[in-house]
Design a protein around this motif. Sequence first.
Motif, PDB file in Angstrom:
ATOM      1  N   GLY A 297       0.800  -1.221   0.000  1.00  0.00           N
ATOM      2  CA  GLY A 297       0.000   0.000   0.000  1.00  0.00           C
ATOM      3  C   GLY A 297       0.838   1.279   0.000  1.00  0.00           C
ATOM      4  O   GLY A 297       0.463   2.275  -0.629  1.00  0.00           O
ATOM      5  N   HIS A 298       2.001   1.258   0.671  1.00  0.00           N
ATOM      6  CA  HIS A 298       2.844   2.466   0.759  1.00  0.00           C
ATOM      7  C   HIS A 298       3.515   2.798  -0.576  1.00  0.00           C
ATOM      8  O   HIS A 298       4.041   3.877  -0.749  1.00  0.00           O
ATOM      9  CB  HIS A 298       3.896   2.284   1.855  1.00  0.00           C
ATOM     10  CG  HIS A 298       4.801   1.119   1.607  1.00  0.00           C
ATOM     11  ND1 HIS A 298       4.355  -0.185   1.644  1.00  0.00           N
ATOM     12  CD2 HIS A 298       6.112   1.066   1.274  1.00  0.00           C
ATOM     13  CE1 HIS A 298       5.360  -0.989   1.363  1.00  0.00           C
ATOM     14  NE2 HIS A 298       6.438  -0.262   1.121  1.00  0.00           N
ATOM     15  N   VAL A 299       3.508   1.839  -1.534  1.00  0.00           N
ATOM     16  CA  VAL A 299       4.057   2.138  -2.869  1.00  0.00           C
ATOM     17  C   VAL A 299       2.969   1.953  -3.931  1.00  0.00           C
ATOM     18  O   VAL A 299       3.236   1.590  -5.073  1.00  0.00           O
ATOM     19  CB  VAL A 299       5.294   1.262  -3.208  1.00  0.00           C
ATOM     20  CG1 VAL A 299       6.503   1.730  -2.426  1.00  0.00           C
ATOM     21  CG2 VAL A 299       5.004  -0.216  -2.969  1.00  0.00           C
ATOM     22  N   ALA A 300       1.712   2.197  -3.512  1.00  0.00           N
ATOM     23  CA  ALA A 300       0.557   1.941  -4.385  1.00  0.00           C
ATOM     24  C   ALA A 300       0.675   2.621  -5.750  1.00  0.00           C
ATOM     25  O   ALA A 300       0.475   1.971  -6.788  1.00  0.00           O
ATOM     26  CB  ALA A 300      -0.724   2.385  -3.692  1.00  0.00           C
ATOM     27  N   SER A 301       1.011   3.903  -5.744  1.00  0.00           N
ATOM     28  CA  SER A 301       1.028   4.608  -7.026  1.00  0.00           C
ATOM     29  C   SER A 301       2.197   4.129  -7.896  1.00  0.00           C
ATOM     30  O   SER A 301       2.085   4.041  -9.123  1.00  0.00           O
ATOM     31  CB  SER A 301       1.056   6.112  -6.840  1.00  0.00           C
ATOM     32  OG  SER A 301       2.112   6.462  -6.000  1.00  0.00           O
ATOM     33  N   LYS A 302       3.311   3.792  -7.249  1.00  0.00           N
ATOM     34  CA  LYS A 302       4.443   3.227  -8.007  1.00  0.00           C
ATOM     35  C   LYS A 302       4.063   1.889  -8.634  1.00  0.00           C
ATOM     36  O   LYS A 302       4.444   1.583  -9.770  1.00  0.00           O
ATOM     37  CB  LYS A 302       5.638   2.994  -7.068  1.00  0.00           C
ATOM     38  CG  LYS A 302       6.607   4.136  -6.990  1.00  0.00           C
ATOM     39  CD  LYS A 302       7.869   3.654  -6.280  1.00  0.00           C
ATOM     40  CE  LYS A 302       8.785   4.806  -5.943  1.00  0.00           C
ATOM     41  NZ  LYS A 302       9.879   4.368  -5.066  1.00  0.00           N
ATOM     42  N   THR A 308       0.929  -0.251 -15.414  1.00  0.00           N
ATOM     43  CA  THR A 308       0.553   0.468 -16.629  1.00  0.00           C
ATOM     44  C   THR A 308       1.685   0.400 -17.658  1.00  0.00           C
ATOM     45  O   THR A 308       1.462   0.124 -18.838  1.00  0.00           O
ATOM     46  CB  THR A 308       0.222   1.938 -16.305  1.00  0.00           C
ATOM     47  OG1 THR A 308      -0.737   1.951 -15.251  1.00  0.00           O
ATOM     48  CG2 THR A 308      -0.374   2.658 -17.507  1.00  0.00           C
ATOM     49  N   GLU A 309       2.900   0.640 -17.157  1.00  0.00           N
ATOM     50  CA  GLU A 309       4.092   0.576 -17.996  1.00  0.00           C
ATOM     51  C   GLU A 309       4.215  -0.797 -18.674  1.00  0.00           C
ATOM     52  O   GLU A 309       4.711  -0.903 -19.786  1.00  0.00           O
ATOM     53  CB  GLU A 309       5.288   0.721 -17.055  1.00  0.00           C
ATOM     54  CG  GLU A 309       6.456   1.513 -17.529  1.00  0.00           C
ATOM     55  CD  GLU A 309       7.409   1.660 -16.344  1.00  0.00           C
ATOM     56  OE1 GLU A 309       8.287   0.791 -16.212  1.00  0.00           O
ATOM     57  OE2 GLU A 309       7.215   2.601 -15.529  1.00  0.00           O
ATOM     58  N   ASN A 310       3.737  -1.822 -17.976  1.00  0.00           N
ATOM     59  CA  ASN A 310       3.848  -3.173 -18.510  1.00  0.00           C
ATOM     60  C   ASN A 310       2.568  -3.662 -19.193  1.00  0.00           C
ATOM     61  O   ASN A 310       2.338  -4.850 -19.343  1.00  0.00           O
ATOM     62  CB  ASN A 310       4.279  -4.134 -17.401  1.00  0.00           C
ATOM     63  CG  ASN A 310       5.752  -3.995 -17.104  1.00  0.00           C
ATOM     64  OD1 ASN A 310       6.596  -4.498 -17.841  1.00  0.00           O
ATOM     65  ND2 ASN A 310       6.076  -3.254 -16.054  1.00  0.00           N
ATOM     66  N   GLY A 311       1.763  -2.693 -19.578  1.00  0.00           N
ATOM     67  CA  GLY A 311       0.601  -3.027 -20.397  1.00  0.00           C
ATOM     68  C   GLY A 311      -0.578  -3.614 -19.653  1.00  0.00           C
ATOM     69  O   GLY A 311      -1.464  -4.203 -20.259  1.00  0.00           O
ATOM     70  N   VAL A 312      -0.606  -3.478 -18.339  1.00  0.00           N
ATOM     71  CA  VAL A 312      -1.724  -4.027 -17.568  1.00  0.00           C
ATOM     72  C   VAL A 312      -2.780  -2.941 -17.372  1.00  0.00           C
ATOM     73  O   VAL A 312      -2.461  -1.809 -17.006  1.00  0.00           O
ATOM     74  CB  VAL A 312      -1.266  -4.545 -16.188  1.00  0.00           C
ATOM     75  CG1 VAL A 312      -2.434  -5.115 -15.394  1.00  0.00           C
ATOM     76  CG2 VAL A 312      -0.164  -5.585 -16.355  1.00  0.00           C
ATOM     77  N   THR A 313      -4.019  -3.289 -17.622  1.00  0.00           N
ATOM     78  CA  THR A 313      -5.119  -2.355 -17.398  1.00  0.00           C
ATOM     79  C   THR A 313      -5.493  -2.402 -15.919  1.00  0.00           C
ATOM     80  O   THR A 313      -5.759  -3.474 -15.385  1.00  0.00           O
ATOM     81  CB  THR A 313      -6.347  -2.752 -18.240  1.00  0.00           C
ATOM     82  OG1 THR A 313      -5.904  -3.031 -19.555  1.00  0.00           O
ATOM     83  CG2 THR A 313      -7.394  -1.666 -18.248  1.00  0.00           C
TER      84      THR A 313
END
Length: 327
Positions: A297-302, A308-313
């Motif tokens: 959770g503490h690195v949620a946005s990362k 996203t960078e790896n093509g995951v929706t």
Amino acid sequence: MENHHKTTDFTDALRDGIPVHIDEVENGIKCNCICPSCKQPLIAYNNPKNKKAHHFQHQSLSDCRNYYETMIHYWAKEIINELGELTVPKHTFELGNSPRDYTYHKWNEDYPKEKITPVKIVFDKIFIEKHQNGIKPDLIGVVNNRQIHVEIAVTHFIDDIKANKIKSLNVTSLEIDLSDIDRTLQKEELKRVLRYGNISRMKWFNNKAINQKKTESGQRKSTVREFIFANMTEKKVYGKAQDVYKCPLFKTEYDITLHNCERCQYFVSTNETYEGTQEQYDNRETIYPKLSIHCIGHVASKFDALLTENGVTIGENRAFKGGLSPR
Ligand SMILES: [Zn+2]
């Protein structure tokens, strides 16, 4: 049409290696046609005065067994060549959007998930039965300078020798299975079967692009997995209510519990450790496990950015899916 089932009576044959219909050829032996299967000369019965339906017969009157299978094979090649296109299976590989899709063994086996959808290929060029590096596929379709071998299986599927050559040369090869096609099918009907993308009949025997996509998808999965293991933190679960303190994502007026955590998209795992003494074991006392969770959770946005960078929706409201609402 009445006579389709009789193998000695048929309406299509080969002239100079090309399928022709009984009404396109000269009468009698002058038709200059051979049987596609046994290659024996044929006689055309197509005199307009004939009452009987026009048909070919073997000169030798032999009962030729594989006539329809062979004809279907010829037609399929001709049809694809005429259409100049083919709707084929497209394979994509999808990764999950939750850490559990990457870490728990049982769950992550399913990923990358392979999806198959139809895609139309329009060929720039098609070669029929052209030798290539010791392989003679039924057709070679060329798209953007890439070659696709097309094999039509009516009675013969790709055998071991061909399979080994295809794999060692890493040739992209599509097999179309027409083995269960109705033997009395006519060319127009076969055209419909081939035109409207019957991808359930098709199988990539080898496909360079798909192999590459699959490998890349596996590498992406490893990258995400490494991120999770490098960043996850352990939090203790306290008491009967199974409270978890210091959630990095939500400050609520309620206590966050293990139950809530397990519904969060940044939850990694629940860990149990049993720390009973020998005496407790000997007395068969019930020993409750010490619980903790792993969380990113503490690195949620990362984590979301990495996905996203790896093509995951990724969806929205990923924290506490179906759980607490923020205060
Ligand atoms: Zn024959």
